[in-house]
Design a protein around this motif. Structure first.
Motif, PDB file in Angstrom:
ATOM      1  N   ALA A  34      12.865 -42.314  38.370  1.00  0.00           N
ATOM      2  CA  ALA A  34      13.173 -42.558  36.959  1.00  0.00           C
ATOM      3  C   ALA A  34      13.753 -43.956  36.776  1.00  0.00           C
ATOM      4  CB  ALA A  34      14.160 -41.499  36.456  1.00  0.00           C
TER       5      ALA A  34
ATOM      6  N   ARG B  34      17.489 -38.955  31.004  1.00  0.00           N
ATOM      7  CA  ARG B  34      16.740 -38.572  32.193  1.00  0.00           C
ATOM      8  C   ARG B  34      17.514 -38.865  33.480  1.00  0.00           C
ATOM      9  NH1 ARG B  34      11.348 -37.962  33.171  1.00  0.00           N
ATOM     10  NH2 ARG B  34      10.824 -38.385  31.014  1.00  0.00           N
TER      11      ARG B  34
ATOM     12  N   SER C 204      10.058 -52.940  32.583  1.00  0.00           N
ATOM     13  CA  SER C 204       9.817 -51.648  31.937  1.00  0.00           C
ATOM     14  C   SER C 204       8.750 -51.809  30.866  1.00  0.00           C
ATOM     15  CB  SER C 204      11.113 -51.134  31.301  1.00  0.00           C
ATOM     16  OG  SER C 204      11.442 -51.914  30.183  1.00  0.00           O
ATOM     17  N   TYR C 205       8.128 -50.727  30.535  1.00  0.00           N
ATOM     18  CA  TYR C 205       7.071 -50.775  29.531  1.00  0.00           C
ATOM     19  C   TYR C 205       7.634 -51.196  28.172  1.00  0.00           C
ATOM     20  CZ  TYR C 205       3.253 -49.358  26.512  1.00  0.00           C
ATOM     21  OH  TYR C 205       2.254 -49.355  25.575  1.00  0.00           O
ATOM     22  N   ASN C 206       8.829 -50.665  27.848  1.00  0.00           N
ATOM     23  CA  ASN C 206       9.441 -51.015  26.563  1.00  0.00           C
ATOM     24  C   ASN C 206       9.683 -52.509  26.465  1.00  0.00           C
ATOM     25  OD1 ASN C 206       9.414 -48.382  25.884  1.00  0.00           O
ATOM     26  ND2 ASN C 206      11.603 -48.008  26.203  1.00  0.00           N
TER      27      ASN C 206
ATOM     28  N   ARG D  26      20.323 -43.195  30.965  1.00  0.00           N
ATOM     29  CA  ARG D  26      19.466 -42.552  29.982  1.00  0.00           C
ATOM     30  C   ARG D  26      19.586 -41.045  30.207  1.00  0.00           C
ATOM     31  NH1 ARG D  26      15.805 -45.901  32.867  1.00  0.00           N
ATOM     32  NH2 ARG D  26      14.409 -44.201  33.394  1.00  0.00           N
TER      33      ARG D  26
ATOM     34  N   ASP E  15       9.377 -43.056  32.449  1.00  0.00           N
ATOM     35  CA  ASP E  15       9.323 -43.214  30.999  1.00  0.00           C
ATOM     36  C   ASP E  15       9.276 -44.706  30.669  1.00  0.00           C
ATOM     37  OD1 ASP E  15      11.879 -44.158  31.371  1.00  0.00           O
ATOM     38  OD2 ASP E  15      12.828 -42.283  30.751  1.00  0.00           O
ATOM     39  N   GLY E  16       9.408 -45.027  29.397  1.00  0.00           N
ATOM     40  CA  GLY E  16       9.280 -46.416  28.957  1.00  0.00           C
ATOM     41  C   GLY E  16      10.352 -47.334  29.503  1.00  0.00           C
ATOM     42  N   ASP E  17      11.442 -46.773  30.017  1.00  0.00           N
ATOM     43  CA  ASP E  17      12.517 -47.605  30.527  1.00  0.00           C
ATOM     44  C   ASP E  17      12.494 -47.759  32.040  1.00  0.00           C
ATOM     45  OD1 ASP E  17      14.015 -48.378  28.179  1.00  0.00           O
ATOM     46  OD2 ASP E  17      14.389 -46.240  27.919  1.00  0.00           O
ATOM     47  N   THR E  18      11.553 -47.074  32.689  1.00  0.00           N
ATOM     48  CA  THR E  18      11.503 -47.157  34.146  1.00  0.00           C
ATOM     49  C   THR E  18      10.978 -48.526  34.573  1.00  0.00           C
ATOM     50  OG1 THR E  18      11.051 -44.808  34.222  1.00  0.00           O
ATOM     51  CG2 THR E  18      10.512 -46.076  36.184  1.00  0.00           C
TER      52      THR E  18
END
Lengths: 299, 499
Positions: free
Chosen positions: B124, B358, B337-339, B356, B254-257
């Motif tokens: 994560a 998660r 990260s994707y974000n 986060r 997720d978008g922050d990984t």
């Protein structure tokens, strides 16, 4: 004939010529690994046929020639028997000692007791459970071997003796000494109401609730016309040399309800048991005796 | 079909000084046809930060693997002095100060659960760092590639050798040398694995004198075979096709990984760049394909996050080297990260969020399982008792109307000395206890060190009590250690005819 081949022009692969609604099946070759495995299994089966028993033959006088044995001469029966022999050899460190030692010595050794209890239980389930039940709890006419009430004695040696020679089977060494006679019927001696009185007395001996007046009359009959004391004794405690029941324990092999007791007095009873000497190995009988003694009631 | 795949215009120069290798990613190539054998992947050796991290991690992992079974720990006489030992013969696991018996295997399960949760948490945070750096499959594949490089040279030499005909002597001896080295590596790996299961110095001497048990050799050769096949021959196919983790990891990300990301907003439109040409109106990616050449998984990172990507960072090193050469900023391929990728393409930035829901969840569950295991270990007893009541018959009536129940009491003494134990029963009035199978017929029961002893116990109550006892009465067996006073209680029932 090459001209007859139908080639699919998209893939360049020959088709099988089968067509369904315009769809054609491609005749792709079988995967090579599949073909190799296919041939390998055929070769394997031929090799199997050569080395293992395969073809049955017509039955002849020599039963061992009833089939082709194969060059390895494999016999599963021989393998099983070798396994049995190997197991016996592995157990011999216990069974050799059991053969030599007395029952008391076996019982005093925790290691041999443990082995005997397991081996004895196996022998019990195979030979004895048919009558005595898988938990040795018995049933009407068959002794419960868990309790401490023994018609023929509950010491290790007495149990071994009973197993070896059985009960009332006519043999000289059997319990009952060559006689098959058990408890005689009393209906020809006592009248029905007298039988009822004796039954009440027997109930009172085992400390169950009984009619006091009937019980008093029964007590007189017990030692008088009934002739019960000859085998059961003046105190009703029985005699293990005769296999007569101890009536004071509250344990009745043929049922402890009054109707059962009346029936027993009127018709008589004679429990029998076959001899196991010769059927079971002496060590197995010893293991059985130790196992039964360990069930909780052994003396 | 193969020809179609190989038909590629030969390389030009992507930028001055950087050869354009023009090699396609093995996976996810739109022209890659179905049903052809996988072309071998020959990753190019790169130098840089992540390669150095990988060397360091590889060194540590191999050091742990090869040193661990040789660490000694004195546990007292008669007990193995190997710090880490999975003793199958005696059914225990020695783990430094811990001794786990076969029936306590749930501790091992707990440790595996911890490993799983740790993997979740790390994934994560930063994607497949386990896969990229520490997984044995990655580490051993890396060693096998090193051996391959020594015998056959780097990527280009290997590709040339691949095209050489099979009768080429040059090809033959180099391939033979490679495979022999792989087998030696595999044998040393498998040869070491067995040391975890038997006393290492003894077994080492037995192996050298060829007197070890056949099971040691079987285990050795099975492990060696798997090392050779997995590390030498199958490599990334193990990760792509056999390992379940690439399938599961998508659920942890997720978008922050932090993932290894090609920053397409900076790189596109890509294309070869001539010296002196303006960088205006074009991307930084010079399409040199060095990231593809360096990839041990055979993919093109510029396609975005992919199942095959083990996130080893070698494409970052490859790209940074080129960016230095063309004078553009590094980190065209980087952990991001994707974000942040989306935000940066619009000229913004989002800070990396370490905390986060998660990550809190994974860390929380991890700590919870840790606490449960520690609680269990702190309350781990060295005395275990098991009471099994007889079921056939449930109870026996004895002379005089008393009721008897039989029980098997198993006492497991995990201590290092012979201990004697007392047995008592609570919950019944006037219980008479008798025993079968004890020396002298009465407790204390002597149980050897590291041994289990089963004792048959008969409990009898007299007739007047039997009349007052329910059909099933709750009773408690207490087994007391006469040496140190440890007590263990076990609940069971006493059966009877009822009131």
């Amino acid at each position: 004939m090459a001209d007859n081949r139908d080639i699919d022009h998209h893939s360049g692969v020959e088709t099988t010529g089968h067509e369904w609604d315009g769809l054609k099946e491609l005749n792709n070759p079988l995967p090579r690994w599949w073909v190799l495995v296919f041939w390998a299994t055929i070769i394997w089966s031929v090799a199997y046929w050569v080395v293992y028993p395969s073809w049955p033959m017509l039955p002849g006088a020599d039963r061992s020639a009833d089939y082709v044995k194969g060059i390895w001469g494999v016999s599963e029966r021989a393998q099983a028997m070798a396994g049995v022999a190997a197991d016996k050899a592995a157990q011999s460190k216990f069974t050799d000692q059991i053969a030599k030692m007395s029952l008391k010595e076996i019982n005093a050794s925790p290691e041999l007791l443990k082995f005997s209890a397991v081996a004895g239980r196996m022998a019990f389930l195979n030979n004895c459970a048919g009558c005595h039940g898988s938990g040795a709890q018995g049933g009407p006419g068959y002794a419960n071997l868990n309790d401490d009430n023994w018609l023929w004695g509950g010491t290790l040696d007495e149990i071994q003796q009973t197993i070896l020679y059985g009960i009332r089977n006519g043999a000289d060494q059997a319990r009952g000494g060559g006689s098959t006679a058990g408890m005689p019927e009393r209906a020809s001696v006592l009248k029905p109401d007298q039988i009822n009185d004796v039954a009440e007395y027997v109930l009172s001996l085992s400390k169950k609730s009984a009619d006091a007046a009937a019980s008093a009359r029964g007590k007189a009959l017990f030692s008088g016309d009934g002739g019960c004391t000859a085998c059961h004794g003046d105190d009703g405690k029985g005699n293990k040399d005769l296999g007569s029941a101890n009536l004071t324990t509250g344990i009745f092999q043929w049922g402890g309800a009054k109707a059962d007791i009346v029936k027993t007095i009127a018709e008589g009873r004679a429990g029998v048991m076959p001899a196991w000497a010769g059927k079971l190995e002496p060590t197995a009988v010893k293991e059985l005796a130790v196992y039964i003694h360990s069930l909780g009631g052994g003396k | 079909m193969r020809e179609q795949y190989d038909e590629t215009p030969l390389s030009s120069q992507a930028v001055p000084g950087a050869t354009r290798v023009d090699e396609r990613a093995i996976y996810h190539d739109p022209k890659h046809p179905f049903y052809i054998p996988r072309p071998p992947i020959h990753p190019k050796l790169v130098r840089g930060k992540f390669r150095n991290i990988k060397w360091a991690v590889m060194f540590v992992m191999l050091a742990v693997y090869y040193v661990l079974p040789w660490i000694r720990l004195d546990r007292g006489p008669g007990i193995p002095d190997q710090a880490f030992l999975l003793d199958f013969a005696h059914q225990r696991l020695y783990l430094f100060g811990l001794e786990i018996w076969a029936q306590e295997f749930y501790y091992v399960t707990g440790m595996l659960v911890l490993s799983g949760l740790g993997l979740f948490a790390v994934t994560a945070l930063a994607g497949r760092v386990w896969c990229g750096y520490a997984c044995p499959q990655t580490v051993w594949t890396d060693i096998m590639i090193v051996a391959e490089r020594i015998w056959q040279g780097d990527r280009n030499a290997r590709l040339r050798l691949l095209k050489a005909p099979w009768w080429s002597f040059n090809k033959a001896w180099r391939l033979a040398g490679t495979h022999l080295t792989w087998m030696l590596i595999a044998l040393s790996t498998g040869g070491w694995f067995v040391f975890y299961f038997q006393d290492a110095p003894t077994l080492a001497s037995e192996l050298l004198h060829n007197t070890a048990s056949k099971y040691a050799y079987i285990a050795l050769f099975i492990c060696a075979g798997f090392t050779y096949v997995f590390g030498g021959l199958m490599r990334e196919q193990v990760c792509t096709y056999m390992c379940p983790w690439p399938r599961i990891q998508g659920a942890m990300i997720d978008g922050d990984t932090l993932l290894i990301t090609y920053r397409n907003y900076r790189g596109e439109p890509r294309g070869p760049h001539k010296k002196g040409e303006s960088w205006e109106g074009r991307g930084d990616c010079v399409d040199c394909d060095q990231c593809v050449a360096a990839c041990p998984a055979g993919i093109d990172i510029r396609h975005g996050a992919q199942l095959e990507c083990i996130q080893c960072g070698l494409c970052i090193d490859a790209c940074d080297e080129i960016m230095d050469k063309v004078g553009r900023p590094r980190k065209l391929v980087a952990y991001d990260s994707y974000n942040n990728l989306v935000a940066q393409s619009q000229g913004e930035r989002v800070p990396y969020r370490f905390i986060r829901p998660r990550t809190i969840l994974y860390t929380g569950v991890f700590l919870l399982v840790c606490a449960v295991i520690l609680f269990g270990l702190a309350h781990k007893t060295v005395l275990e008792v098991n009471v099994v009541p007889d079921r056939n018959p449930l109870f026996v009536q004895v002379s005089g109307g008393g009721i008897r129940n039989g029980y098997i009491v198993r006492i497991l003494n995990k201590k290092l000395a012979v201990h004697k134990f007392e047995i008592s029963v609570a919950g019944l009035k006037q219980p008479g206890l008798s025993y079968v199978g004890i020396e002298g017929g009465e407790p204390p029961v002597e149980v050897k060190s590291d041994d289990v002893r089963a004792v048959k116990v008969f409990v009898t109550i007299p007739a007047e009590e039997a009349a007052k006892t329910p059909a099933s009465a709750d009773i408690v067996f207490t087994v007391r250690d006469t040496v140190d006073g440890t007590e263990v209680k076990r609940n069971t029932t006493f059966k009877g005819p009822g009131q």
